[in-house]
Design an enzyme around this catalytic site. Structure first.
Site, PDB file in Angstrom:
ATOM      1  N   MET A 520      23.383  31.293  32.929  1.00 47.43           N
ATOM      2  CA  MET A 520      22.927  30.704  34.188  1.00 47.43           C
ATOM      3  C   MET A 520      24.101  30.290  35.071  1.00 47.43           C
ATOM      4  O   MET A 520      23.944  30.134  36.271  1.00 47.43           O
ATOM      5  CB  MET A 520      22.035  29.486  33.914  1.00 47.43           C
ATOM      6  N   CYS A 521      25.248  30.109  34.485  1.00 41.00           N
ATOM      7  CA  CYS A 521      26.432  29.725  35.253  1.00 41.00           C
ATOM      8  C   CYS A 521      27.333  30.943  35.451  1.00 41.00           C
ATOM      9  O   CYS A 521      27.318  31.877  34.657  1.00 41.00           O
ATOM     10  CB  CYS A 521      27.222  28.630  34.528  1.00 41.00           C
ATOM     11  N   THR A 522      28.122  30.889  36.518  1.00 43.17           N
ATOM     12  CA  THR A 522      29.087  31.957  36.761  1.00 43.17           C
ATOM     13  C   THR A 522      30.305  31.700  35.891  1.00 43.17           C
ATOM     14  O   THR A 522      31.130  30.837  36.191  1.00 43.17           O
ATOM     15  CB  THR A 522      29.495  31.993  38.241  1.00 43.17           C
TER      16      THR A 522
END
Length: 651
Positions: A520-522
């Site tokens: 979900m995070c870069t």
């Protein structure tokens, strides 16, 4: 008893519009050229008593035909590129050369025919265009003769009849001249010295005793042509209002004794202006406080870009960048850095789009945000920061969720989704270049389709942990048929280049489903986005400098030295690998069954638009059917593919 004539020196009076014009001249015409430029200035003979003798320069001093506001002085400006060059100028040599120029008009009779040629000046200048600070020194060259002595003074108003005074005043437009005993202008210059009774000059001085600086060269001219000592009558014409009526009664009327001077040896030359402290030194003016800071910023940005063109790339087209309208889809790590780089290239019209808010992890990686921005909408905050960085930027922030394949639309959401589609279409239509920088693959599908349908330049950038992709989409020419790749070809036409989805054999779907925290995070190396963003903007600039712009061909031969853009190669893709600090530049053809840019998908979108898009969002396999992927997959014998693949691996 005679007294030597003393002259009231001229003082430069420079309107701020003169400096504005000099800035424009330097930026748009002179650039780094230090060639002399012609100037003009003027003085008037109607100043109130007690005021200095001003020589005025303003916005029209660079024109060939100045506004008629007084007696003209013709001049030359010598502008240097550095303050060191200004200080190192040979000021003595400049003065001597100016004197020789005036002396030559004595020899050839030019000054007798037209005495105003004696009114000359020079300006040596250094203009700091970034800070609006100017160092300058004016010179009014005059030949020094010690043979001019005042014999007597008389009241001009009492010395002539009313008709005579009006006649003399009518000559004021000449600036200077020689009159006979009947107060007529002597037209035949060969008879001037035989017939001259009066020497007339428009006098800038307001001193009750002393004439102005222009008389100095005029008397030197008369002395040069004298054969013996002689007394001449000098009228220093001054205008003023008395009881509401224009009058010249306070003009100086002098009888001056002159002696001949050598015809071969030029007299000493003087004329450098003194500064406010009375010293023979240059002057300095700082206009930064009176200038609009936004204009100073804009001028400084333009100067940096123009220096590139002046020094290295004369063919660089900066105007196309200044007029450019850019749509940045995604205001995150890539979007912020792309916007900053666009500003560096002088792009001012930037629209930022995003549907999120600034989180606490964003400011350290996303260069348009500060800690205080956390919780604010990304697009509007990024737009506001762009305007803070460059006040002349025309930036807009749009909060919008891009509708995506694989994300079904409920009845409650339908109207809002339709509004978002229309708004996105309008934004793409009004832009010249679209950057695709959103977080998910499927969120790039609709902007890709709209850009392809509207023939927009589209730049795509995506990040891995230590890899990046920067690519441009082909700009289709609908008069061309999408051709299959040509084996052995060295280039691919810009109209035949593939898009971000051309390598896919399945339609984009919901990639946000069932993702873990790390998904979900870069998760990417911090410097990766800066590299990719800067390359994306540089690719855009190279495209725009190419004669074919968005349809510029991409080379397949990296050894090919041909460079159609003044900035060099215009690749299709740049794929980078930070693990070993390398990159490759592959190029690929458009796929005739692409789910985003194939002719059949674009045609279906144009025909049914909203209905087509809603079907794409709500039906998983609809896009594969429209593009022809479904038929291709159905007709593919995967057993043969796997067998072929196994044979390769066993070799």
């Amino acid at each position: 008893m005679t007294t030597p004539v003393q002259y009231v020196p001229l003082i430069s009076s420079i309107d701020h519009t003169f400096w504005t014009q000099l800035n424009a001249k330097k930026l748009d015409e002179l650039k780094l050229d230090e060639r002399p430029l012609p100037l003009n200035a003027f003085y008037t003979n109607d100043c109130k008593p007690g005021l200095p003798a001003h020589l005025t320069l303003s916005y029209d001093s660079f024109t060939d035909k100045p506004v008629d506001r007084g007696t003209i002085y013709t001049g030359t400006i010598l502008n240097t590129n550095t303050v060191e060059e200004f200080k190192a100028k040979d000021f003595s040599g400049i003065l001597k050369s100016a004197g020789e120029k005036i002396w030559s008009t004595f020899h050839d009779g030019t000054a007798l025919r037209n005495p105003t040629v004696l009114n000359q000046f020079y300006c040596v200048c250094f203009a700091d265009l970034k800070k609006y600070k100017y160092s300058y020194w004016f010179c009014y060259p005059a030949l020094v003769t010690s043979t001019a002595n005042i014999v007597s003074r008389a009241n001009f108003g009492d010395s002539f009849a009313s008709e005579q005074k009006e006649k003399i005043r009518s000559y004021g437009k000449l600036g200077a001249g020689f009159l006979d005993k009947d107060l007529n202008v002597i037209e035949d210059h060969e008879k001037i010295m035989d017939q001259v009774e009066y020497v007339l000059m428009n006098d800038p001085s307001t001193d009750t005793e002393h004439p102005g600086w222009p008389l100095r060269n005029l008397l030197a001219l008369v002395s040069y042509h004298l054969k013996e000592k002689r007394t001449v009558k000098v009228i220093c014409l001054r205008e003023n209002k008395v009881a509401g009526l224009q009058s010249a009664d306070h003009s100086l009327y002098l009888q001056i004794e002159l002696e001949p001077i050598s015809e071969t040896e030029m007299p000493k030359v003087v004329g450098w202006e003194r500064n406010t402290k009375g010293k023979l030194k240059s002057k300095f003016v700082d206009l930064s406080a009176s200038m609009d800071p936004a204009r100073i910023s804009e001028s400084s940005v333009n100067l940096n870009l123009k220096l590139m063109r002046w020094r290295l790339l004369p063919q660089l087209d900066l105007e196309v960048l200044q007029k450019l309208k850019v749509l940045v889809l995604g205001s995150g790590t890539l979007g912020c850095n792309v916007a900053r780089c666009l500003l560096g290239w002088g792009v001012k019209n930037i629209t930022m789009l995003d549907n999120g808010t600034v989180s606490y992890s964003n400011p350290v990686r996303q260069s348009l945000f500060n800690f205080e921005d956390c919780g604010k909408p990304k697009a509007e905050t990024a737009s506001a920061r762009i305007k803070q960085i460059n006040p002349s930027a025309e930036s807009r922030g749009v909060t919008l969720s891009i509708p995506m394949p694989g994300h079904p639309v409920s009845k409650l959401e339908e109207e809002k989704v339709k509004e978002n589609i229309t708004l996105l279409e309008d934004l793409v239509e009004s832009a010249d270049v679209v950057f695709l920088l959103t977080d998910t693959r499927e969120s790039r599908w609709l902007p890709t389709l709209i850009s392809a349908a509207k023939h927009k330049i589209c730049i795509n950038s995506a990040l891995g942990f230590d890899t990046y992709l920067v690519m441009r989409h082909g700009v289709k020419d609908e008069s061309e048929i999408l051709e299959p790749p040509i084996i052995g070809a060295s280039t691919i036409s810009g109209t035949q280049l593939g898009c971000y989805f051309c390598n896919d054999v399945v339609a984009p779907s919901d990639s946000t489903k069932d993702r873990t925290l790390d998904q979900m995070c870069t998760v990417t190396r911090p410097g990766n986005a800066f590299v990719a963003a800067s390359l994306a903007v540089e690719l855009m600039v190279s495209i725009l400098q190419h004669p074919q712009q968005g349809q510029a061909p991409a080379t397949l031969d990296l050894n090919d030295e041909q460079q159609d853009s003044c900035l060099g190669r215009v690749p299709h893709q740049i794929r980078g690998f930070l693990a070993h600090f390398s990159s490759v530049q592959p190029a690929s053809h458009a796929f005739n069954k692409c789910t985003a840019c194939s002719p059949q998908v674009i045609s279906k979108y144009r025909e049914n638009r909203i209905e087509f898009l809603m079907e794409v969002f709500n039906t998983t396999d609809y896009l594969e059917k429209v593009s022809g992927l479904a038929d291709m997959l159905e007709n593919t014998n995967f057993d043969e593919v796997w067998e072929f693949d196994s044979d390769i691996e066993s070799d």
